[in-house]
Design a protein around this motif. Structure first.
Motif, PDB file in Angstrom:
ATOM      1  N   UNK A   9       0.856  -1.313   0.082  1.00 46.67           N
ATOM      2  CA  UNK A   9       0.031   0.032   0.050  1.00 46.67           C
ATOM      3  C   UNK A   9       0.991   1.209   0.085  1.00 46.67           C
ATOM      4  N   UNK A  10       2.005   1.221   0.835  1.00 46.70           N
ATOM      5  CA  UNK A  10       2.784   2.368   0.720  1.00 46.70           C
ATOM      6  C   UNK A  10       3.484   2.602  -0.632  1.00 46.70           C
ATOM      7  N   UNK A  11       3.687   1.645  -1.313  1.00 43.03           N
ATOM      8  CA  UNK A  11       4.454   1.780  -2.777  1.00 43.03           C
ATOM      9  C   UNK A  11       3.320   2.313  -3.707  1.00 43.03           C
ATOM     10  N   UNK A  12       2.161   1.824  -3.572  1.00 44.69           N
ATOM     11  CA  UNK A  12       0.806   2.292  -4.210  1.00 44.69           C
ATOM     12  C   UNK A  12       0.492   3.767  -4.280  1.00 44.69           C
ATOM     13  N   UNK A  13       0.604   4.019  -2.759  1.00 44.27           N
ATOM     14  CA  UNK A  13       0.365   5.427  -2.326  1.00 44.27           C
ATOM     15  C   UNK A  13       1.421   6.469  -2.927  1.00 44.27           C
ATOM     16  N   UNK A  14       2.472   6.050  -3.064  1.00 43.18           N
ATOM     17  CA  UNK A  14       3.585   6.877  -3.552  1.00 43.18           C
ATOM     18  C   UNK A  14       3.216   7.137  -4.899  1.00 43.18           C
ATOM     19  N   UNK A  15       2.845   6.465  -5.720  1.00 49.48           N
ATOM     20  CA  UNK A  15       2.439   6.965  -7.157  1.00 49.48           C
ATOM     21  C   UNK A  15       1.305   7.967  -7.214  1.00 49.48           C
ATOM     22  N   UNK A  16       0.523   7.933  -6.157  1.00 49.55           N
ATOM     23  CA  UNK A  16      -0.630   8.857  -6.049  1.00 49.55           C
ATOM     24  C   UNK A  16      -0.342  10.454  -5.709  1.00 49.55           C
ATOM     25  N   UNK A  47       8.027   6.079   3.483  1.00 45.35           N
ATOM     26  CA  UNK A  47       7.430   6.888   2.659  1.00 45.35           C
ATOM     27  C   UNK A  47       8.187   7.779   2.132  1.00 45.35           C
ATOM     28  N   UNK A  48       9.046   8.538   2.734  1.00 42.99           N
ATOM     29  CA  UNK A  48       9.906   9.538   2.417  1.00 42.99           C
ATOM     30  C   UNK A  48      10.802   9.193   1.567  1.00 42.99           C
ATOM     31  N   UNK A  49      11.606   7.869   1.740  1.00 43.14           N
ATOM     32  CA  UNK A  49      12.486   7.067   0.958  1.00 43.14           C
ATOM     33  C   UNK A  49      12.147   6.941  -0.528  1.00 43.14           C
ATOM     34  N   UNK A  52      11.128   9.927  -2.797  1.00 41.82           N
ATOM     35  CA  UNK A  52      12.612  10.337  -3.569  1.00 41.82           C
ATOM     36  C   UNK A  52      13.034   9.291  -4.674  1.00 41.82           C
ATOM     37  N   UNK A  53      12.574   7.950  -4.228  1.00 40.78           N
ATOM     38  CA  UNK A  53      13.128   7.099  -5.299  1.00 40.78           C
ATOM     39  C   UNK A  53      12.486   7.340  -6.473  1.00 40.78           C
ATOM     40  N   UNK A  54      11.143   7.635  -6.265  1.00 38.79           N
ATOM     41  CA  UNK A  54      10.321   7.804  -7.556  1.00 38.79           C
ATOM     42  C   UNK A  54      10.727   9.138  -8.139  1.00 38.79           C
ATOM     43  N   UNK A  55      11.450  10.001  -7.719  1.00 31.41           N
ATOM     44  CA  UNK A  55      11.937  11.203  -8.408  1.00 31.41           C
ATOM     45  C   UNK A  55      11.062  12.366  -7.728  1.00 31.41           C
ATOM     46  N   UNK A 122      13.874  13.677  10.164  1.00 31.77           N
ATOM     47  CA  UNK A 122      14.037  14.860   9.508  1.00 31.77           C
ATOM     48  C   UNK A 122      15.639  15.114   8.984  1.00 31.77           C
ATOM     49  N   UNK A 123      16.415  14.421   9.764  1.00 36.31           N
ATOM     50  CA  UNK A 123      17.829  14.355   9.424  1.00 36.31           C
ATOM     51  C   UNK A 123      18.205  13.733   8.279  1.00 36.31           C
ATOM     52  N   UNK A 124      17.372  12.784   7.796  1.00 37.72           N
ATOM     53  CA  UNK A 124      17.450  12.089   6.473  1.00 37.72           C
ATOM     54  C   UNK A 124      16.587  12.874   5.267  1.00 37.72           C
TER      55      UNK A 124
END
Length: 331
Positions: A9-16, A47-49, A52-55, A122-124
């Protein structure tokens, strides 16, 4: 609208999403165990990772609810079998004392620890932000007061919503989802009544104190499911991030039903649910059920990254090698 479940679900949400959304997470501020870490640090990090991998730049704004109006400990006929027939054992978290004795309250002790754990994300990902909101401060919001009064005045209507949207068993009594905390003895056991408008009366069964006052003059306990609706409206939430136990209780459907009844103009957020963290005895991590253990968060992130299941056991090698008391000394 569908639920976004676990890692898939996280990966799916990243697309949205685009990376600028407002995300709600919440915590009872009297500890920070592995189950808390999953929803407040592990999944926000992932989610942040993957954004950013998705640009997409991670510029998410996190609204972190410090749930000081929730029950100190769940009580009721059977809190596991009948999760919608619950109430505080003694008081709300607002009045809990600091067991370590170094702060004026449990909230003042634990909130800096919660903030420190979240700041590691937030550091990352420096583009994200955190805003910490104690629920008790929302009494100044008109919508919050209106929903609180509806919760106090007609709890059976809310029971019907819960019954219709969950497969959990319920009892016809007791049914109460909010109430005043006694201004004198700070106990929850008593009778809260709406007198007229925003005027309430209180009759304490513990110390016999009675009073009448404006809704803004009191502290309360408030069941988290209706209380969330106030936060969705006030902060214009785009995404809720919750533990998997909320999904298993029916929260995906319950939240939509609450919004339809009490705030139909509030947008329905994306709902992302994390895997449920289990202790090695197989029980869900829960402060209110006295079943907690701290996690080594970097190791937990590595273990969960790519994990497709709905439950994960906190194996010994994932536990924190320092106890929570030692963590507090580093504030």
């Amino acid at each position: 609208m569908k639920p976004y479940l676990y890692f898939a679900g996280l990966l799916d949400l990243v697309e949205k999403i685009n990376g600028t959304e407002v995300i709600h997470v919440g915590i009872r501020p009297y500890g920070f165990h592995a189950g808390n870490a999953m929803a407040l640090t592990v999944y926000p990090y992932l989610l942040c990772k993957y954004l950013e991998k998705a640009g997409k730049k991670a510029n998410l704004r996190f609204i972190v609810s410090i749930n000081d109006w929730e029950q100190d400990v769940l009580d009721g006929p059977d809190t596991i079998k009948y999760p919608f027939n619950v109430y505080p054992k003694n008081t709300s978290i607002y009045y809990l004392k600091d067991e370590n004795g170094c702060c004026s309250s449990a909230i003042d002790h634990w909130q800096p620890i919660i903030e420190r754990n979240l700041n590691t994300i937030k550091d990352a990902f420096p583009g994200i932000s955190f805003e910490y909101i104690r629920n008790s401060t929302l009494i100044n919001q008109p919508f919050c007061r209106s929903l609180l009064l509806q919760t106090i005045g007609n709890p059976r209507e809310q029971l019907e919503i819960l019954k219709a949207n969950s497969d959990k068993e319920t009892l016809e009594e007791p049914v109460q989802y909010a109430g005043i905390i006694c201004p004198q003895c700070h106990r929850s056991h008593g009778e809260t009544r709406i007198v007229e408008g925003e005027q309430l009366s209180w009759n304490c069964k513990e110390c016999t104190y009675r009073c009448v006052g404006d809704v803004k003059e009191f502290q309360y306990w408030w069941y988290h499911k209706p209380m969330l609706i106030a936060r969705l409206e006030i902060f214009h939430i785009d995404i809720t991030l919750s533990g998997g136990d909320h999904y298993s209780e029916g929260d995906f459907k319950i939240r939509k039903a609450y919004l339809d009844r009490y705030s139909p103009n509030t947008k329905i957020p994306y709902m992302l649910f994390t895997p449920t963290v289990l202790a090695r005895d197989g029980r869900k991590m829960s402060k209110s059920r006295s079943n907690t253990e701290s996690a080594d968060i970097p190791k937990l992130i590595d273990a969960v990254d790519g994990f497709m299941g709905d439950e994960i056991v906190l194996a010994k090698d994932l536990t924190e090698n320092r106890n929570e008391k030692n963590n507090t000394n580093n504030r």
